[in-house]
Design an enzyme around this catalytic site. Structure first.
Site, PDB file in Angstrom:
ATOM      1  N   GLU A   1      -3.791   2.157  -7.258  1.00 41.16           N
ATOM      2  CA  GLU A   1      -4.168   3.292  -6.429  1.00 41.16           C
ATOM      3  C   GLU A   1      -3.273   4.482  -6.762  1.00 41.16           C
ATOM      4  OE1 GLU A   1      -3.633   2.100  -2.306  1.00 41.16           O
ATOM      5  OE2 GLU A   1      -1.473   2.037  -2.629  1.00 41.16           O
TER       6      GLU A   1
ATOM      7  N   HIS B   1       0.848  -1.194   0.000  1.00 41.04           N
ATOM      8  CA  HIS B   1       0.000   0.000   0.000  1.00 41.04           C
ATOM      9  C   HIS B   1       0.885   1.246   0.000  1.00 41.04           C
ATOM     10  CE1 HIS B   1      -2.841   3.069   1.359  1.00 41.04           C
ATOM     11  NE2 HIS B   1      -3.801   2.261   0.933  1.00 41.04           N
TER      12      HIS B   1
END
Length: 252
Positions: free
Chosen positions: A168, A96
């Site tokens: 993302e 992430h």
């Protein structure tokens, strides 16, 4: 058919009472509503066992927000793939952008974590994406290509089909900014083409790719309708059942 997935990343939010309440609300919602996608959550690690107890029939998948690249040993504060597997966690987020930004994680770290996760039967959700500076410089396609190749291209064809990718754009996480559906689709198709060039189109067509940049109830349907977008990795909107359920219903 690729898996359609809406996954909620709770990040470092909720005390234990609030976390339990949201899990129970989510379970009740899932049991009382037909959904056309898989529903997963990634609560703080402290709550993983509670989540598995509440979702005992696997109505909702449970993910860790990270896991160690090491199998075991003197790594204070780390959680291993073996530990996650031992409590029947379904998978883990890996790479992430906040782990990259604040903890110095690289795609090589991610590669080792992904291999360990797969060895333990866990589903890795590999996160990648460019910064605002890289997009403005026109480097976004090359950045995402490099991230994908370094993190994933040591895997076999059978292994990569078990990986879920979450694109993302870093500039759209928690900022309220969102890539347009067309911008998101461009990168999702780009990632799928990169995988196809290495493993073949048939393999690439089995890999689920989620969008992870400020998905909200009012934009989810348009984003999820794009041909290469298979769902979302949801941040802030996953912390309220009202918002999260509307995003899930974007697949209805």
């Amino acid at each position: 058919m690729r898996r359609k997935i809406v996954a909620g990343n709770w990040k470092m939010n909720k005390n234990v009472i609030d976390a339990q309440q949201l899990m129970i609300q989510l379970l009740s919602y899932k049991n009382n509503n037909a959904t056309n996608c898989e529903v997963w959550i990634a609560p703080p690690s402290l709550y993983l066992m509670m989540a598995k107890d509440i979702f005992e029939k696997d109505e909702i998948g449970v993910l860790s927000q990270d896991m160690s690249e090491h199998e075991s040993g003197a790594y204070t504060g780390e959680i291993s793939a073996d530990m996650l597997e031992s409590i029947d966690v379904n998978g883990s987020l890996i790479g992430h952008s906040e782990r990259r930004q604040y903890h110095g994680e690289t795609d090589s770290h991610c590669n080792r974590k992904i291999k360990l996760a797969l060895d333990k039967g866990l589903t890795p959700i590999y996160c990648n994406g460019e910064t605002l500076e890289q997009r403005k410089a026109g480097q976004h396609l090359e950045v995402v290509k490099n991230q994908t190749e370094v993190a994933l291209f040591t895997l076999s064809a059978e292994e990569i089909k078990k990986v879920v990718i979450a694109y993302e754009p870093v500039w759209a996480i928690g900022t309220g900014e969102t890539a347009s559906p067309e911008q998101a689709q461009e990168i999702h198709a780009h990632i799928r083409n990169i995988i196809a060039a290495k493993y073949g189109q048939e393999v690439a067509d089995e890999v689920s790719i989620l969008y992870g940049g400020s998905v909200k109830p009012d934009n989810a349907k348009e984003i999820f309708s794009q041909p290469d977008i298979d769902g979302g990795l949801i941040g802030g909107a996953a912390l309220k059942l009202e918002d999260f359920s509307k995003i899930i219903e974007a697949f209805n």
